[in-house]
Write a protein that holds these residues in place. Structure first.
Motif, mmCIF file in Angstrom:
data_model
loop_
_atom_site.group_PDB
_atom_site.id
_atom_site.type_symbol
_atom_site.label_atom_id
_atom_site.label_comp_id
_atom_site.label_asym_id
_atom_site.label_seq_id
_atom_site.Cartn_x
_atom_site.Cartn_y
_atom_site.Cartn_z
ATOM 1 N N THR A 1 0.864 -1.173 0.000
ATOM 2 C CA THR A 1 0.000 0.000 0.000
ATOM 3 C C THR A 1 0.900 1.221 0.000
ATOM 4 O O THR A 1 2.034 1.171 0.470
ATOM 5 N N ALA A 2 0.402 2.313 -0.580
ATOM 6 C CA ALA A 2 1.168 3.554 -0.615
ATOM 7 C C ALA A 2 0.200 4.726 -0.629
ATOM 8 O O ALA A 2 -0.929 4.607 -1.093
ATOM 9 N N LYS A 3 0.659 5.845 -0.149
ATOM 10 C CA LYS A 3 -0.119 7.078 -0.171
ATOM 11 C C LYS A 3 0.164 7.753 -1.509
ATOM 12 O O LYS A 3 1.303 8.100 -1.803
ATOM 13 N N VAL A 4 -0.874 7.914 -2.340
ATOM 14 C CA VAL A 4 -0.734 8.563 -3.643
ATOM 15 C C VAL A 4 -1.777 9.673 -3.697
ATOM 16 O O VAL A 4 -2.970 9.396 -3.651
ATOM 17 N N GLY A 5 -1.324 10.906 -3.738
ATOM 18 C CA GLY A 5 -2.242 12.033 -3.797
ATOM 19 C C GLY A 5 -3.182 12.099 -2.608
ATOM 20 O O GLY A 5 -4.334 12.460 -2.746
ATOM 21 N N GLY A 6 -2.712 11.688 -1.448
ATOM 22 C CA GLY A 6 -3.516 11.751 -0.240
ATOM 23 C C GLY A 6 -4.414 10.549 -0.004
ATOM 24 O O GLY A 6 -5.132 10.491 0.979
ATOM 25 N N VAL A 7 -4.393 9.568 -0.903
ATOM 26 C CA VAL A 7 -5.217 8.372 -0.775
ATOM 27 C C VAL A 7 -4.308 7.162 -0.607
ATOM 28 O O VAL A 7 -3.330 7.026 -1.336
#
Length: 184
Positions: A62-68
């Motif tokens: 999982t990763a944070k991309v654009g706040g999601v």
């Protein structure tokens, strides 16, 4: 009789066991929670560490991309779902699958809980998350991008796959196009 020099070693061994047991119990509880299939597919989690552990069991992150917080493949590339798909059928084949490569598995063993697999029209096995077949996007050139989010192509909308398992809002990440609404 135990010699006085053996007593500190025995005490240290006992202390290590007492420290390791609670940690092992917590780890077992997390694994059990992630492998439970009792969660309805419409339920979303916070996308926290349990989502990360569940993703790791099938080789994802999982990763944070654009706040999601989104699902990514092992290399950190964002995973997507396609609105016209069903929980048993991918509607993305041929040229579509060349642009949106399906996340395929050699074997479905060990896939549990929110993750499952479907059989594609070419006979390969594709990974699903909360009933949504998963894909990558050839337009993402490096980890952390979500340039495919919100694109309407090949007969439907594409959405980044949030770790919560719900449908991502169009424009849910900073790299997606504007708009509101959901693909499901």
């Amino acid at each position: 009789m135990i010699g006085s020099h053996a007593l500190p070693k025995a005490r240290n061994r006992l202390l290590r066991m007492l420290l390791v047991l609670p940690t092992a119990a917590v780890a077992a509880a997390v694994v059990a929670a992630c492998s439970s299939s009792g969660t309805p597919s419409g339920t979303s989690s916070s996308g926290g560490s349990s989502a990360h552990v569940a993703a790791a069991t099938v080789g994802l992150k999982t990763a944070k991309v654009g706040g999601v917080t989104v699902l990514t493949n092992a290399k950190g590339f964002t995973l997507y779902s396609f609105a016209p798909d069903t929980s048993t059928t991918s509607k993305c084949n041929g040229t579509c699958a060349q642009n949106w490569p399906p996340v395929k598995l050699a074997t479905a063993s060990g896939v549990k809980g929110a993750f499952a697999t479907i059989k594609r029209s070419d006979g390969s096995t594709q990974l699903t998350f909360h009933g949504h077949p998963l894909y990558t996007f050839v337009g993402d050139k490096s980890p952390g991008q979500a340039s495919g989010n919100g694109i309407n192509a090949f007969g439907g909308l594409w959405h980044e796959a949030p770790a919560s398992g719900g449908a991502a809002a169009v424009g849910g990440s900073s790299s997606g196009s504007g708009g509101g609404g959901y693909g499901y």
